[in-house]
Motif scaffolding. Structure first.
Motif, mmCIF file in Angstrom:
data_model
loop_
_atom_site.group_PDB
_atom_site.id
_atom_site.type_symbol
_atom_site.label_atom_id
_atom_site.label_comp_id
_atom_site.label_asym_id
_atom_site.label_seq_id
_atom_site.Cartn_x
_atom_site.Cartn_y
_atom_site.Cartn_z
ATOM 1 N N GLY A 1 0.797 -1.216 0.000
ATOM 2 C CA GLY A 1 0.000 0.000 0.000
ATOM 3 C C GLY A 1 0.835 1.274 0.000
ATOM 4 O O GLY A 1 0.351 2.335 -0.372
ATOM 5 N N PHE A 2 2.098 1.162 0.400
ATOM 6 C CA PHE A 2 2.977 2.327 0.456
ATOM 7 C C PHE A 2 3.880 2.459 -0.763
ATOM 8 O O PHE A 2 4.636 3.421 -0.860
ATOM 9 C CB PHE A 2 3.836 2.287 1.729
ATOM 10 N N PHE A 3 3.819 1.515 -1.672
ATOM 11 C CA PHE A 3 4.634 1.607 -2.883
ATOM 12 C C PHE A 3 4.092 2.697 -3.782
ATOM 13 O O PHE A 3 2.888 2.817 -3.986
ATOM 14 C CB PHE A 3 4.654 0.283 -3.648
ATOM 15 N N LYS A 4 4.992 3.514 -4.331
ATOM 16 C CA LYS A 4 4.570 4.618 -5.200
ATOM 17 C C LYS A 4 4.383 4.164 -6.642
ATOM 18 O O LYS A 4 3.562 4.713 -7.359
ATOM 19 C CB LYS A 4 5.589 5.751 -5.121
ATOM 20 N N GLU A 5 5.132 3.162 -7.047
ATOM 21 C CA GLU A 5 5.009 2.652 -8.412
ATOM 22 C C GLU A 5 4.332 1.293 -8.388
ATOM 23 O O GLU A 5 4.613 0.464 -7.524
ATOM 24 C CB GLU A 5 6.389 2.519 -9.051
ATOM 25 N N GLU A 6 3.451 1.064 -9.336
ATOM 26 C CA GLU A 6 2.748 -0.214 -9.399
ATOM 27 C C GLU A 6 3.678 -1.360 -9.768
ATOM 28 O O GLU A 6 3.390 -2.514 -9.482
ATOM 29 C CB GLU A 6 1.599 -0.128 -10.402
ATOM 30 N N LYS A 7 4.803 -1.055 -10.400
ATOM 31 C CA LYS A 7 5.741 -2.085 -10.824
ATOM 32 C C LYS A 7 6.544 -2.675 -9.661
ATOM 33 O O LYS A 7 7.134 -3.734 -9.794
ATOM 34 C CB LYS A 7 6.718 -1.526 -11.854
ATOM 35 N N THR A 8 6.562 -1.991 -8.541
ATOM 36 C CA THR A 8 7.343 -2.453 -7.396
ATOM 37 C C THR A 8 6.754 -3.750 -6.857
ATOM 38 O O THR A 8 5.557 -3.853 -6.629
ATOM 39 C CB THR A 8 7.362 -1.396 -6.284
ATOM 40 N N LYS A 9 7.607 -4.736 -6.665
ATOM 41 C CA LYS A 9 7.182 -6.043 -6.169
ATOM 42 C C LYS A 9 7.785 -6.288 -4.793
ATOM 43 O O LYS A 9 8.815 -5.721 -4.435
ATOM 44 C CB LYS A 9 7.650 -7.158 -7.117
ATOM 45 N N LEU A 10 7.161 -7.153 -4.045
ATOM 46 C CA LEU A 10 7.630 -7.532 -2.718
ATOM 47 C C LEU A 10 7.728 -9.051 -2.680
ATOM 48 O O LEU A 10 6.740 -9.751 -2.890
ATOM 49 C CB LEU A 10 6.650 -7.044 -1.645
ATOM 50 N N SER A 11 8.936 -9.551 -2.427
ATOM 51 C CA SER A 11 9.125 -11.006 -2.402
ATOM 52 C C SER A 11 8.546 -11.587 -1.115
ATOM 53 O O SER A 11 8.347 -10.883 -0.118
ATOM 54 C CB SER A 11 10.604 -11.355 -2.515
ATOM 55 N N GLY A 12 8.297 -12.875 -1.142
ATOM 56 C CA GLY A 12 7.792 -13.566 0.035
ATOM 57 C C GLY A 12 8.773 -13.503 1.189
ATOM 58 O O GLY A 12 8.380 -13.366 2.348
ATOM 59 N N ASP A 13 10.076 -13.597 0.871
ATOM 60 C CA ASP A 13 11.099 -13.524 1.910
ATOM 61 C C ASP A 13 11.120 -12.149 2.575
ATOM 62 O O ASP A 13 11.313 -12.042 3.786
ATOM 63 C CB ASP A 13 12.479 -13.826 1.334
ATOM 64 N N ALA A 14 10.922 -11.103 1.794
ATOM 65 C CA ALA A 14 10.904 -9.748 2.341
ATOM 66 C C ALA A 14 9.707 -9.568 3.279
ATOM 67 O O ALA A 14 9.826 -8.937 4.331
ATOM 68 C CB ALA A 14 10.862 -8.716 1.228
ATOM 69 N N ALA A 15 8.567 -10.124 2.905
ATOM 70 C CA ALA A 15 7.376 -10.033 3.749
ATOM 71 C C ALA A 15 7.592 -10.802 5.054
ATOM 72 O O ALA A 15 7.197 -10.332 6.130
ATOM 73 C CB ALA A 15 6.152 -10.558 3.013
ATOM 74 N N LEU A 16 8.217 -11.976 4.981
ATOM 75 C CA LEU A 16 8.509 -12.746 6.186
ATOM 76 C C LEU A 16 9.493 -12.016 7.096
ATOM 77 O O LEU A 16 9.339 -12.001 8.317
ATOM 78 C CB LEU A 16 9.067 -14.119 5.820
ATOM 79 N N LEU A 17 10.506 -11.397 6.494
ATOM 80 C CA LEU A 17 11.484 -10.641 7.266
ATOM 81 C C LEU A 17 10.825 -9.453 7.962
ATOM 82 O O LEU A 17 11.084 -9.187 9.136
ATOM 83 C CB LEU A 17 12.622 -10.170 6.365
ATOM 84 N N MET A 18 9.968 -8.760 7.261
ATOM 85 C CA MET A 18 9.274 -7.618 7.849
ATOM 86 C C MET A 18 8.324 -8.069 8.957
ATOM 87 O O MET A 18 8.196 -7.391 9.981
ATOM 88 C CB MET A 18 8.509 -6.858 6.759
ATOM 89 N N ALA A 19 7.681 -9.211 8.776
ATOM 90 C CA ALA A 19 6.809 -9.749 9.818
ATOM 91 C C ALA A 19 7.620 -10.063 11.077
ATOM 92 O O ALA A 19 7.165 -9.800 12.201
ATOM 93 C CB ALA A 19 6.094 -11.003 9.317
ATOM 94 N N GLU A 20 8.815 -10.590 10.900
ATOM 95 C CA GLU A 20 9.688 -10.871 12.042
ATOM 96 C C GLU A 20 10.124 -9.577 12.730
ATOM 97 O O GLU A 20 10.181 -9.496 13.960
ATOM 98 C CB GLU A 20 10.900 -11.673 11.591
ATOM 99 N N MET A 21 10.428 -8.558 11.940
ATOM 100 C CA MET A 21 10.802 -7.258 12.524
ATOM 101 C C MET A 21 9.637 -6.653 13.307
ATOM 102 O O MET A 21 9.833 -6.094 14.388
ATOM 103 C CB MET A 21 11.243 -6.287 11.429
ATOM 104 N N LEU A 22 8.427 -6.756 12.779
ATOM 105 C CA LEU A 22 7.242 -6.268 13.491
ATOM 106 C C LEU A 22 7.048 -7.011 14.806
ATOM 107 O O LEU A 22 6.714 -6.414 15.827
ATOM 108 C CB LEU A 22 5.994 -6.410 12.616
ATOM 109 N N LYS A 23 7.269 -8.314 14.771
ATOM 110 C CA LYS A 23 7.140 -9.131 15.979
ATOM 111 C C LYS A 23 8.122 -8.654 17.047
ATOM 112 O O LYS A 23 7.750 -8.456 18.208
ATOM 113 C CB LYS A 23 7.398 -10.596 15.637
ATOM 114 N N ILE A 24 9.365 -8.456 16.670
ATOM 115 C CA ILE A 24 10.388 -7.999 17.611
ATOM 116 C C ILE A 24 10.040 -6.618 18.152
ATOM 117 O O ILE A 24 10.168 -6.346 19.348
ATOM 118 C CB ILE A 24 11.780 -8.001 16.941
ATOM 119 N N PHE A 25 9.571 -5.732 17.276
ATOM 120 C CA PHE A 25 9.196 -4.380 17.672
ATOM 121 C C PHE A 25 8.065 -4.403 18.699
ATOM 122 O O PHE A 25 8.122 -3.707 19.719
ATOM 123 C CB PHE A 25 8.797 -3.572 16.430
#
Length: 81
Positions: free
Chosen positions: A21-45
């Motif tokens: 939702g925060f990507f400015k360009e529609e072409k920007t992609k988010l890998s599954g690994d990046a989403a998992l890493l961010m979920a882990e960072m949110l958990k720690i936070f």
């Protein structure tokens, strides 16, 4: 009161949608690994915020953690992350 050993979990799809939702360009992609890493960072936070809020409440001799305790620890928490 919630269990102390309760696991904090952020779903990969939820994190993916939030970040996308925060990507400015529609072409920007988010890998599954990046989403998992961010979920882990949110958990720690969230875990760190809960612990610091609890310590703040204890230092003020309160039995319950209130939003005011979280507000007091938030500036330093954001600086630490």
């Amino acid at each position: 009161m919630a269990e102390r050993d309760a696991e904090i979990v952020f779903k990969k799809d939820t994190v993916h949608k939030l970040l996308s939702g925060f990507f400015k360009e529609e072409k920007t992609k988010l890998s599954g690994d990046a989403a998992l890493l961010m979920a882990e960072m949110l958990k720690i936070f969230v875990e760190e915020a809960a612990v610091r809020s609890q310590k703040q409440a204890e230092s003020e001799d309160c039995d319950e953690v209130e939003i005011e305790h979280f507000e007091k620890i938030l500036p330093q928490l954001l600086l630490d992350f």
